[in-house]
Design a protein around this motif. Sequence first.
Motif, PDB file in Angstrom:
ATOM      1  N   VAL A   1     -45.786   2.792 -35.303  1.00  0.00           N
ATOM      2  CA  VAL A   1     -46.282   4.167 -35.475  1.00  0.00           C
ATOM      3  C   VAL A   1     -47.797   4.216 -35.233  1.00  0.00           C
ATOM      4  CG1 VAL A   1     -44.467   5.154 -36.920  1.00  0.00           C
ATOM      5  CG2 VAL A   1     -46.183   3.700 -37.983  1.00  0.00           C
ATOM      6  N   ALA A   2     -48.184   4.181 -33.950  1.00  0.00           N
ATOM      7  CA  ALA A   2     -49.596   4.127 -33.594  1.00  0.00           C
ATOM      8  C   ALA A   2     -50.098   5.514 -33.177  1.00  0.00           C
ATOM      9  CB  ALA A   2     -49.800   3.135 -32.458  1.00  0.00           C
ATOM     10  N   PRO A   3     -51.031   6.105 -33.941  1.00  0.00           N
ATOM     11  CA  PRO A   3     -51.603   7.395 -33.537  1.00  0.00           C
ATOM     12  C   PRO A   3     -52.526   7.215 -32.334  1.00  0.00           C
ATOM     13  CG  PRO A   3     -52.780   6.546 -35.445  1.00  0.00           C
ATOM     14  CD  PRO A   3     -51.637   5.594 -35.187  1.00  0.00           C
ATOM     15  N   LEU A   4     -52.795   8.300 -31.616  1.00  0.00           N
ATOM     16  CA  LEU A   4     -53.808   8.275 -30.555  1.00  0.00           C
ATOM     17  C   LEU A   4     -55.141   7.869 -31.160  1.00  0.00           C
ATOM     18  CD1 LEU A   4     -53.009  11.594 -28.645  1.00  0.00           C
ATOM     19  CD2 LEU A   4     -52.251   9.273 -28.107  1.00  0.00           C
ATOM     20  N   LYS A   5     -55.977   7.231 -30.333  1.00  0.00           N
ATOM     21  CA  LYS A   5     -57.281   6.756 -30.824  1.00  0.00           C
ATOM     22  C   LYS A   5     -58.310   7.891 -30.725  1.00  0.00           C
ATOM     23  CE  LYS A   5     -59.841   2.408 -30.658  1.00  0.00           C
ATOM     24  NZ  LYS A   5     -59.774   1.043 -30.056  1.00  0.00           N
ATOM     25  N   ILE A   6     -57.995   9.013 -31.380  1.00  0.00           N
ATOM     26  CA  ILE A   6     -58.890  10.175 -31.367  1.00  0.00           C
ATOM     27  C   ILE A   6     -60.156   9.818 -32.150  1.00  0.00           C
ATOM     28  CG2 ILE A   6     -59.166  12.566 -32.139  1.00  0.00           C
ATOM     29  CD1 ILE A   6     -56.046  12.786 -31.902  1.00  0.00           C
ATOM     30  N   VAL A   7     -61.326  10.061 -31.555  1.00  0.00           N
ATOM     31  CA  VAL A   7     -62.589   9.722 -32.206  1.00  0.00           C
ATOM     32  C   VAL A   7     -62.741  10.562 -33.477  1.00  0.00           C
ATOM     33  CG1 VAL A   7     -65.095   9.702 -31.957  1.00  0.00           C
ATOM     34  CG2 VAL A   7     -63.637   9.057 -30.019  1.00  0.00           C
ATOM     35  N   LYS A   8     -62.885   9.871 -34.615  1.00  0.00           N
ATOM     36  CA  LYS A   8     -62.971  10.501 -35.939  1.00  0.00           C
ATOM     37  C   LYS A   8     -61.753  11.367 -36.258  1.00  0.00           C
ATOM     38  CE  LYS A   8     -68.010  10.363 -36.037  1.00  0.00           C
ATOM     39  NZ  LYS A   8     -69.212  11.140 -35.757  1.00  0.00           N
ATOM     40  N   GLY A   9     -60.611  11.042 -35.662  1.00  0.00           N
ATOM     41  CA  GLY A   9     -59.398  11.844 -35.853  1.00  0.00           C
ATOM     42  C   GLY A   9     -58.865  11.764 -37.271  1.00  0.00           C
ATOM     43  N   THR A  10     -58.340  12.908 -37.752  1.00  0.00           N
ATOM     44  CA  THR A  10     -57.755  12.969 -39.100  1.00  0.00           C
ATOM     45  C   THR A  10     -56.255  12.713 -39.065  1.00  0.00           C
ATOM     46  OG1 THR A  10     -57.148  15.316 -39.079  1.00  0.00           O
ATOM     47  CG2 THR A  10     -59.448  14.780 -39.634  1.00  0.00           C
ATOM     48  N   GLY A  11     -55.717  12.602 -37.848  1.00  0.00           N
ATOM     49  CA  GLY A  11     -54.290  12.380 -37.681  1.00  0.00           C
ATOM     50  C   GLY A  11     -53.976  12.538 -36.214  1.00  0.00           C
ATOM     51  N   SER A  12     -52.709  12.342 -35.861  1.00  0.00           N
ATOM     52  CA  SER A  12     -52.355  12.454 -34.449  1.00  0.00           C
ATOM     53  C   SER A  12     -50.845  12.496 -34.286  1.00  0.00           C
ATOM     54  CB  SER A  12     -52.911  11.253 -33.699  1.00  0.00           C
ATOM     55  OG  SER A  12     -52.210  11.023 -32.500  1.00  0.00           O
ATOM     56  N   PRO A  13     -50.377  13.334 -33.336  1.00  0.00           N
ATOM     57  CA  PRO A  13     -48.987  13.197 -32.922  1.00  0.00           C
ATOM     58  C   PRO A  13     -48.784  11.784 -32.365  1.00  0.00           C
ATOM     59  CG  PRO A  13     -49.950  15.198 -32.004  1.00  0.00           C
ATOM     60  CD  PRO A  13     -51.072  14.399 -32.581  1.00  0.00           C
ATOM     61  N   LEU A  14     -47.599  11.253 -32.500  1.00  0.00           N
ATOM     62  CA  LEU A  14     -47.323   9.899 -32.019  1.00  0.00           C
ATOM     63  C   LEU A  14     -45.877   9.788 -31.605  1.00  0.00           C
ATOM     64  CD1 LEU A  14     -45.622   8.793 -34.563  1.00  0.00           C
ATOM     65  CD2 LEU A  14     -47.774   8.002 -35.412  1.00  0.00           C
ATOM     66  N   ARG A  15     -45.550   8.698 -30.925  1.00  0.00           N
ATOM     67  CA  ARG A  15     -44.172   8.356 -30.623  1.00  0.00           C
ATOM     68  C   ARG A  15     -43.751   7.337 -31.661  1.00  0.00           C
ATOM     69  NH1 ARG A  15     -41.265   9.569 -25.814  1.00  0.00           N
ATOM     70  NH2 ARG A  15     -39.099   9.382 -26.449  1.00  0.00           N
TER      71      ARG A  15
END
Length: 263
Positions: free
Chosen positions: A241-255
């Motif tokens: 369950v790896a989120p996108l590496k969004i800079v300072k991201g609080t969360g992310s859609p994932l596969r």
Amino acid sequence: MTSTQVISDLASALASGAIEVVDLTAPLGPDTPLIKLPPQIGKNTPTIEIHPISKYDQDGPFWAWNWLKLGEHSGTHFDAPVHWISGKNHPNNTTDTIPVKNFVGPACVIDCSAETASNDDFLLTVDGVKAWEKKHGDIPSGSWVLMRTDWYKRNDSEAKFLNADDKGPHSPGPTAETIHYLIAKGILGWGTECIGTDAGCAGGMDPPFPAHNFLHKNNRYGLASLCQLDKLPPKGAILIVAPLKIVKGTGSPLRALALVPKH
Ligand code: 23J
Ligand code: MN
């Protein structure tokens, strides 16, 4: 067994189908259900938009590509500790800084589908977790704990998925004490098939949204809108369950994927 042998055996098992890759992800698009916070509590995440840049046409003769309008907390997604005020000061609390080893781990799946079939507001209690442990052994530290409710079967309709009436949304989740208990066990995180890690009624709990509050206060993670947890064994699957590496991201859609031994 050496770790080289483990990887080689894994490759064989994946090739033969002895280990299956199960998709725990909902479709991500304009019809994906999104949380609806009452306006007096806060602003909402926007409807997902997918806009073509070109489609083998005058805007790009040989290629198709799109751009997205997409909230971080949309569809099957990861909650990072910085998402909640209780987790805002932890080191490595954003999608780009969380150690990647935390994105792969064993899953404990607690089947609450019988209870949620007759109670949309079902809350998993510490006694419920202890009953699972009596059957399957203690929740190991470093594991993801997933609440199976079969709620994903409602994912094709936002109204059914959110299940709101004049008293607010009705969907299952954990009690505050359950999250405390699991954190004491050393879990990596907590995941559900519902719109968020908390129950529909959790805005009225003390503290509000206890799963968010306590998970992120302890630098732990959340997974929401998971699908097909009925395809997982109670124990023995590995979650990726790896989120996108969004800079300072609080969360992310994932596969969200699971490696599952075929019985
Ligand atoms: C913002 C405010 C409250 C909640 C949420 C987001 C989520 O469920 C989320 O996606 O993290 S409860
Ligand atoms: Mn979220």
